[in-house]
Design a protein around this motif. Structure first.
Motif, PDB file in Angstrom:
ATOM      1  N   THR A 126       0.822  -1.203   0.000  1.00  0.00           N
ATOM      2  CA  THR A 126       0.000   0.000   0.000  1.00  0.00           C
ATOM      3  C   THR A 126       0.862   1.260   0.000  1.00  0.00           C
ATOM      4  O   THR A 126       0.575   2.219  -0.723  1.00  0.00           O
ATOM      5  N   LYS A 127       1.929   1.265   0.783  1.00  0.00           N
ATOM      6  CA  LYS A 127       2.850   2.410   0.788  1.00  0.00           C
ATOM      7  C   LYS A 127       3.483   2.584  -0.585  1.00  0.00           C
ATOM      8  O   LYS A 127       3.641   3.716  -1.059  1.00  0.00           O
ATOM      9  N   THR A 128       3.817   1.482  -1.220  1.00  0.00           N
ATOM     10  CA  THR A 128       4.361   1.556  -2.573  1.00  0.00           C
ATOM     11  C   THR A 128       3.329   2.159  -3.518  1.00  0.00           C
ATOM     12  O   THR A 128       3.659   2.975  -4.383  1.00  0.00           O
ATOM     13  N   ALA A 129       2.068   1.775  -3.347  1.00  0.00           N
ATOM     14  CA  ALA A 129       0.989   2.306  -4.191  1.00  0.00           C
ATOM     15  C   ALA A 129       0.817   3.808  -3.966  1.00  0.00           C
ATOM     16  O   ALA A 129       0.619   4.565  -4.920  1.00  0.00           O
ATOM     17  N   LEU A 130       0.891   4.253  -2.720  1.00  0.00           N
ATOM     18  CA  LEU A 130       0.786   5.689  -2.434  1.00  0.00           C
ATOM     19  C   LEU A 130       1.924   6.456  -3.090  1.00  0.00           C
ATOM     20  O   LEU A 130       1.711   7.517  -3.685  1.00  0.00           O
ATOM     21  N   GLY A 131       3.126   5.906  -2.996  1.00  0.00           N
ATOM     22  CA  GLY A 131       4.266   6.534  -3.661  1.00  0.00           C
ATOM     23  C   GLY A 131       4.059   6.602  -5.160  1.00  0.00           C
ATOM     24  O   GLY A 131       4.407   7.587  -5.816  1.00  0.00           O
ATOM     25  N   ALA A 132       3.466   5.544  -5.718  1.00  0.00           N
ATOM     26  CA  ALA A 132       3.199   5.507  -7.157  1.00  0.00           C
ATOM     27  C   ALA A 132       2.172   6.564  -7.556  1.00  0.00           C
ATOM     28  O   ALA A 132       2.298   7.190  -8.610  1.00  0.00           O
ATOM     29  N   ILE A 133       1.175   6.780  -6.716  1.00  0.00           N
ATOM     30  CA  ILE A 133       0.172   7.806  -7.007  1.00  0.00           C
ATOM     31  C   ILE A 133       0.827   9.186  -7.021  1.00  0.00           C
ATOM     32  O   ILE A 133       0.618   9.985  -7.931  1.00  0.00           O
ATOM     33  N   PHE A 134       1.650   9.463  -6.016  1.00  0.00           N
ATOM     34  CA  PHE A 134       2.327  10.770  -5.964  1.00  0.00           C
ATOM     35  C   PHE A 134       3.288  10.941  -7.134  1.00  0.00           C
ATOM     36  O   PHE A 134       3.393  12.026  -7.704  1.00  0.00           O
ATOM     37  N   LEU A 135       3.972   9.866  -7.502  1.00  0.00           N
ATOM     38  CA  LEU A 135       4.875   9.927  -8.655  1.00  0.00           C
ATOM     39  C   LEU A 135       4.085  10.192  -9.936  1.00  0.00           C
ATOM     40  O   LEU A 135       4.489  10.999 -10.772  1.00  0.00           O
ATOM     41  N   SER A 136       2.942   9.546 -10.081  1.00  0.00           N
ATOM     42  CA  SER A 136       2.108   9.738 -11.258  1.00  0.00           C
ATOM     43  C   SER A 136       1.620  11.179 -11.361  1.00  0.00           C
ATOM     44  O   SER A 136       1.666  11.794 -12.434  1.00  0.00           O
ATOM     45  N   VAL A 137       1.166  11.730 -10.241  1.00  0.00           N
ATOM     46  CA  VAL A 137       0.714  13.127 -10.235  1.00  0.00           C
ATOM     47  C   VAL A 137       1.885  14.058 -10.541  1.00  0.00           C
ATOM     48  O   VAL A 137       1.744  15.032 -11.286  1.00  0.00           O
ATOM     49  N   GLY A 138       3.048  13.753  -9.995  1.00  0.00           N
ATOM     50  CA  GLY A 138       4.229  14.564 -10.261  1.00  0.00           C
ATOM     51  C   GLY A 138       4.619  14.562 -11.722  1.00  0.00           C
ATOM     52  O   GLY A 138       4.946  15.609 -12.299  1.00  0.00           O
ATOM     53  N   ILE A 139       4.573  13.397 -12.343  1.00  0.00           N
ATOM     54  CA  ILE A 139       4.887  13.297 -13.770  1.00  0.00           C
ATOM     55  C   ILE A 139       3.883  14.087 -14.591  1.00  0.00           C
ATOM     56  O   ILE A 139       4.242  14.834 -15.503  1.00  0.00           O
ATOM     57  N   GLU A 140       2.600  13.951 -14.247  1.00  0.00           N
ATOM     58  CA  GLU A 140       1.564  14.683 -14.971  1.00  0.00           C
ATOM     59  C   GLU A 140       1.734  16.194 -14.795  1.00  0.00           C
ATOM     60  O   GLU A 140       1.585  16.968 -15.751  1.00  0.00           O
ATOM     61  N   LEU A 141       2.073  16.612 -13.578  1.00  0.00           N
ATOM     62  CA  LEU A 141       2.267  18.036 -13.327  1.00  0.00           C
ATOM     63  C   LEU A 141       3.478  18.566 -14.101  1.00  0.00           C
ATOM     64  O   LEU A 141       3.418  19.655 -14.679  1.00  0.00           O
ATOM     65  N   LEU A 142       4.554  17.807 -14.126  1.00  0.00           N
ATOM     66  CA  LEU A 142       5.731  18.230 -14.901  1.00  0.00           C
ATOM     67  C   LEU A 142       5.396  18.347 -16.385  1.00  0.00           C
ATOM     68  O   LEU A 142       5.834  19.289 -17.051  1.00  0.00           O
ATOM     69  N   ALA A 143       4.628  17.403 -16.897  1.00  0.00           N
ATOM     70  CA  ALA A 143       4.213  17.476 -18.304  1.00  0.00           C
ATOM     71  C   ALA A 143       3.352  18.720 -18.531  1.00  0.00           C
ATOM     72  O   ALA A 143       3.528  19.433 -19.532  1.00  0.00           O
ATOM     73  N   GLY A 144       2.426  18.986 -17.618  1.00  0.00           N
ATOM     74  CA  GLY A 144       1.580  20.177 -17.739  1.00  0.00           C
ATOM     75  C   GLY A 144       2.393  21.464 -17.691  1.00  0.00           C
ATOM     76  O   GLY A 144       2.152  22.391 -18.469  1.00  0.00           O
ATOM     77  N   LEU A 145       3.372  21.512 -16.793  1.00  0.00           N
ATOM     78  CA  LEU A 145       4.228  22.701 -16.711  1.00  0.00           C
ATOM     79  C   LEU A 145       5.102  22.845 -17.955  1.00  0.00           C
ATOM     80  O   LEU A 145       5.343  23.956 -18.419  1.00  0.00           O
ATOM     81  N   ALA A 146       5.562  21.725 -18.503  1.00  0.00           N
ATOM     82  CA  ALA A 146       6.355  21.776 -19.743  1.00  0.00           C
ATOM     83  C   ALA A 146       5.506  22.297 -20.901  1.00  0.00           C
ATOM     84  O   ALA A 146       5.974  23.104 -21.716  1.00  0.00           O
TER      85      ALA A 146
END
Length: 159
Positions: A126-146
């Motif tokens: 579950t902790k790994t899944a939470l980290g994956a969710i935050f990583l996914s949002v971070g990647i999406e945010l970086l793409a949006g900012l780019a």
């Protein structure tokens, strides 16, 4: 001058929608660039849109590939992910705004606990899944900012 305010507003709303998952954020960011390209309709504006579309596609692909690979490396099975996604979809309709994330994380815990019969193993997954969710949002945010940065450069270059 007025041709940049509506697209800019869409881009800002899209960036907020990435962090607060109520709206399809990255799609709104790309839509704002498309609207600007359509209104300005110059070769430069269409090149900016093409570059933004490539960034969008890369962001969407990486948003799922990178966290998924990390979860599999941590021992979370693909079948667990599939069931967690299903619970995420249910959660989306049951709990407004955060239901998809809650359903996904709860799904990981329940499936892993049922499989291993060990709360610690389920919690680690579950902790790994939470980290994956935050990583996914971070990647999406970086793409949006780019995409937003590409658009700003395009707007400045077209003046």
């Amino acid at each position: 001058m007025t041709e940049i305010w509506v697209p800019a507003t869409l881009i800002v709303i899209g960036l907020v929608g990435i962090v607060v998952p109520v709206l399809p954020g990255l799609l709104l960011v790309l839509g704002g660039v498309l609207l600007w390209s359509w209104e300005v309709s110059t070769p430069l504006s269409w090149w900016v849109f093409a570059a933004s579309a490539v960034l969008y596609a890369a962001g969407v692909a990486l948003q799922y590939l990178v966290p998924g690979r990390r979860m599999r490396r941590a021992g979370v099975r693909t079948s667990t992910l599939a069931l967690a996604v299903l619970l995420g979809v249910v959660g989306f309709f049951v709990i407004p705004v955060v239901g998809a994330a809650v359903g996904f994380v709860l799904g990981i815990y329940l499936v892993e606990h049922g499989r291993s019969r060990d709360a610690r193993t389920a919690w680690n997954a579950t902790k790994t899944a939470l980290g994956a969710i935050f990583l996914s949002v971070g990647i999406e945010l970086l793409a949006g900012l780019a995409i937003a940065t590409t658009w700003v450069v395009g707007v400045l270059a077209s003046r």
